[in-house]
Design an enzyme around this catalytic site. Structure first.
Site, PDB file in Angstrom:
ATOM      1  CG  HIS A 260     -15.496   2.107 -18.071  1.00 56.21           C
ATOM      2  ND1 HIS A 260     -15.306   2.126 -19.438  1.00 56.21           N
ATOM      3  CD2 HIS A 260     -14.557   2.959 -17.559  1.00 56.21           C
ATOM      4  CE1 HIS A 260     -14.308   2.952 -19.724  1.00 56.21           C
ATOM      5  NE2 HIS A 260     -13.841   3.469 -18.600  1.00 56.21           N
TER       6      HIS A 260
ATOM      7  N   GLY B 173      -1.417   3.142   6.789  1.00 56.11           N
ATOM      8  CA  GLY B 173      -1.599   2.393   8.026  1.00 56.11           C
ATOM      9  C   GLY B 173      -0.913   1.041   8.085  1.00 56.11           C
ATOM     10  CE  LYS B 174       3.066   0.447   3.512  1.00 58.39           C
ATOM     11  NZ  LYS B 174       2.424   1.723   3.132  1.00 58.39           N
TER      12      LYS B 174
ATOM     13  N   PRO C 273       2.290   4.932   1.077  1.00 57.82           N
ATOM     14  CG  PRO C 273       4.268   6.112   0.749  1.00 57.82           C
ATOM     15  CD  PRO C 273       3.165   5.426   0.022  1.00 57.82           C
ATOM     16  N   GLY C 274       1.471   5.954   4.418  1.00 60.23           N
ATOM     17  CA  GLY C 274       0.496   6.687   5.222  1.00 60.23           C
ATOM     18  C   GLY C 274      -0.857   6.027   5.332  1.00 60.23           C
TER      19      GLY C 274
ATOM     20  N   GLY D 280       0.818  -1.205   0.000  1.00 52.87           N
ATOM     21  CA  GLY D 280       0.000   0.000   0.000  1.00 52.87           C
ATOM     22  C   GLY D 280       0.850   1.252   0.000  1.00 52.87           C
TER      23      GLY D 280
ATOM     24  CG  ASP E 230     -11.045   4.273 -20.874  1.00 56.08           C
ATOM     25  OD1 ASP E 230     -10.370   3.501 -20.177  1.00 56.08           O
ATOM     26  OD2 ASP E 230     -11.946   5.012 -20.429  1.00 56.08           O
TER      27      ASP E 230
ATOM     28  CG  HIS F 258     -14.660   7.636 -17.120  1.00 56.29           C
ATOM     29  ND1 HIS F 258     -14.160   8.195 -18.281  1.00 56.29           N
ATOM     30  CD2 HIS F 258     -14.023   6.449 -16.976  1.00 56.29           C
ATOM     31  CE1 HIS F 258     -13.270   7.370 -18.805  1.00 56.29           C
ATOM     32  NE2 HIS F 258     -13.155   6.302 -18.027  1.00 56.29           N
ATOM     33  CD  GLU F 259     -13.840   4.276 -13.625  1.00 61.82           C
ATOM     34  OE1 GLU F 259     -13.986   3.068 -13.913  1.00 61.82           O
ATOM     35  OE2 GLU F 259     -12.925   4.979 -14.108  1.00 61.82           O
TER      36      GLU F 259
END
Ligand code: ADP
Ligand code: ZN
Length: 613
Positions: free
Chosen positions: A430, A208-209, A205-206, A203, A503, A426-427
């Protein structure tokens, strides 16, 4: 957070130690200067100096003779056993002393002993300190070179629990059996279950790992080691490897425990890559890490390694093999619900008045990481403190948001409300085509408008089976789906944005192949036009024409579908604006449609292969 260890931070004890060390050094220095200023001369030379009257003082202790020349320089020599000292008496102006045996240079020996004793005591305390107090980072001091600079937290120091980590439900779930294993390793060995020893957290940075890793330790009530892989790699070959060895030795001693290695890509990227070509030091470090992990895999040590990276693509394959980091957990940017929860976690630490609408803050922070959100809350609290007010208010949150946004601008995408709505449409475009052409397209998996990398939104579909070929209808449906993003934007906003570039690129590639390789165009026939072939101008323009015709055909098909189902398009877009992430099931529920049965598949394992547009 790591702070450099302060040398004088230890109160009176450190002061005494420092004082004693200084005295010791002064004494030793005296001894050394004494030895350096003293000339060791041969007997013959001494004899000559003596007869020539160059010597002012002479101290004899058996065969040992020390003296001072008339010019003040010191010397020492050894005389024969039968040396006739009366030769001295013939000289004028010479102080001649015969010392009783053994007394000679006693102060010298004493100061020597004292010096060594003091230094020894000092080194011993240092060694003991850095051994016992791992939590202060034993890496500093003269013994630090080969020791790992991992921070260690004993169980009592790890206060973070899963409840302190907002959102990240998938990641938490995946880590449950790590906790289980740490708490009850015997259960695993009894069942012969595969032990979760290495997990890779992926993931930006920042997000939450580190927090999550710590929370796992908190939940399992075990010790926690935290280190950044970049701190392994040093200038000197072998140092990194020895630090890795040291870290794992410490971990074993403190089992059960978690070793968290941040930025694993610093040592774990493909071998032969990176700065300076073959980097011996990094390679050795990586090899040591692999060796240690293999050692764990077969041992009974209850040690779990969690590593973090935002670049899984550059990792050496060897790290991901079974028995090493064979499990992966995604730690993505938070969606709107998670953002609200993260804000709620952090707002507990400050005071706010009732004007603050966290919901609104959550909605207007697309693309913010957990750390950014924590920062917003923190900044709002600072603004209140500056204004001399007890509680932060909505205006302060507004300003805090602006500040963090400004700071982020160069780093990642910050969306205006219009951008966000356009992305949602847009999404949705699709997604709707994906749903309306179920026979030709791979089933919908999920759709999101949370930015990932450089993409503003993504619609995921899931391959149902491994695909070896596709037919014309399928390829056209895919092109229609690719066109649908732009079409939906235009339908709603009557505007064209740049977001569809990618696309179009994919669509063009597909249609080019249809025309040039697969004989799917009447006018060009079943002929293959390879990349390197020389075509006549006529052929080139014919290919262009055909590509454009087919793209247009697909565009029209998609446009008609979207226009005819405008209500569905709006529903999906609004759903996305509300929650930013919709699973396929949620999309079908929104539209009151029945979701077609999908051949069962492990979602997690497929995610990486899913096509996204
Ligand atoms: P990473 O290791 O992925 O770079 P960190 O774990 O260091 O990120 O996160 C930095 C800070 O951001 C945390 O200490 C915490 O304050 C905040 N934060 C990030 N993600 C979350 C979350 N899911 N819930 C609560 N706080 C979070
Ligand atoms: Zn798109």
């Amino acid at each position: 957070m790591r702070r450099p260890k302060k040398f004088f931070s230890g109160g009176p004890r450190t002061f005494v130690i420092t004082f004693v060390v200084i005295v010791g050094i002064v004494l030793l220095a005296q001894l050394v200067t004494h030895m350096m200023n003293t000339d060791h001369v041969a007997y013959s030379q001494f004899s000559e100096s003596l007869t020539k009257g160059k010597i002012a003082q002479l101290y004899q202790n058996g065969q040992q003779v020390e003296g001072v020349y008339r010019d003040g320089k010191r010397f020492e020599t050894v005389v024969p056993a039968n040396w006739d000292y009366r030769i001295v008496e013939r000289q004028k102006d010479i102080a001649y002393v015969i010392l009783p045996p053994r007394q000679f240079s006693l102060p010298l020996i004493l100061s020597l002993l004292l010096g060594f004793f003091i230094l020894g005591a000092f080194l011993w305390t240092m060694l003991r300190q850095s051994r016992s107090s791992g939590s202060s980072g034993g890496g500093s001091g003269i013994f630090g070179v080969g020791r790992s600079n991992a921070q260690m937290f004993v169980p009592e120091q790890v206060k973070v629990k899963f409840d302190d980590v907002a959102g990240l439900h998938g990641a938490k779930e995946d880590l449950l059996d790590v906790i289980d294993f740490l708490k009850n390793p015997k259960k695993f060995s009894k069942l012969g279950a595969k032990v979760p020893k290495g997990t890779l957290m992926i993931g930006e940075p920042g997000n939450g790992k580190t927090l999550l890793a710590k929370a796992v330790a908190g939940e399992a009530n075990c010790a926690f080691f935290s280190v950044s892989a970049s701190s392994f790699v040093e200038m000197f070959v072998g140092v990194g490897a020895s630090r890795v060895r040291d870290l794992f030795a410490r971990a074993r001693k403190n089992a059960p425990c978690i070793v968290f290695i941040d930025e694993i890509d610093a040592v774990g990227s493909h071998r032969g890559r990176g700065y300076g070509g073959g980097n011996d030091e990094r390679e050795q470090t990586l090899n040591q890490l692999l060796t240690e992990m293999d050692g764990f895999a077969t041992s009974d040590d209850t040690v779990v390694i969690l590593a973090a990276t935002n670049r899984p693509d550059v990792l050496d394959r060897a790290l991901l093999r079974p028995g090493r980091f064979d499990r992966q957990v995604n730690v993505p940017y938070p969606d709107v619900r998670s953002r609200l929860q993260i804000l709620q976690v952090h707002i507990k630490n400050i005071k706010c008045d009732s004007s603050v609408d966290l919901d609104k803050v959550a909605r207007s922070t697309v693309g913010f990481s957990g750390a950014d959100l924590a920062n917003v809350v923190n900044e709002a609290a600072i603004l209140a403190a500056k204004a001399g007010i007890k509680k932060s208010n909505a205006d302060m949150f507004e300003e805090a948001l602006d500040r963090i946004t400004l700071g982020k601008e160069h780093k990642s995408i910050v969306l205006t409300e219009l951008d966000r709505e356009m992305t949602a449409y847009h999404e949705a475009g699709h997604t709707l085509i994906n749903i309306l052409l179920p026979d030709d397209l791979e089933p919908l998996h999920k759709v999101t408008i949370v930015p990932r990398g450089r993409a503003l939104g993504v619609t995921f579909s899931l391959p149902e089976r491994d695909k070896y070929s596709s037919n014309e209808a399928e390829m056209k449906a895919l092109v229609a789906k690719l066109m649908a993003g732009r079409i939906a934007e235009e339908l709603k906003f009557d505007k064209r944005a740049t977001g569809a570039h990618n696309d179009f690129e994919k669509a063009t590639e597909i249609v080019q192949k249809m025309v040039r390789f697969y004989g799917m165009s009447e006018s060009l026939g079943n002929v293959v036009y390879k990349d390197n072939d020389q075509f006549s101008d006529e052929t080139v323009s014919l290919i262009d024409q055909e590509v454009r015709r087919i793209v247009k055909e697909c565009y029209d098909m998609a446009a008609k579908l979207l226009r005819d189902n405008r209500d569905k398009l709006d529903k999906i877009a609004n759903g996305l604006l509300e929650s930013e992430l919709l699973s396929a099931a949620q999309v079908y529920a929104l539209l009151d449609m029945e979701q077609p049965k999908v051949a069962t598949l492990e979602l997690e394992s497929v995610e990486a292969d899913s096509t996204s547009v």
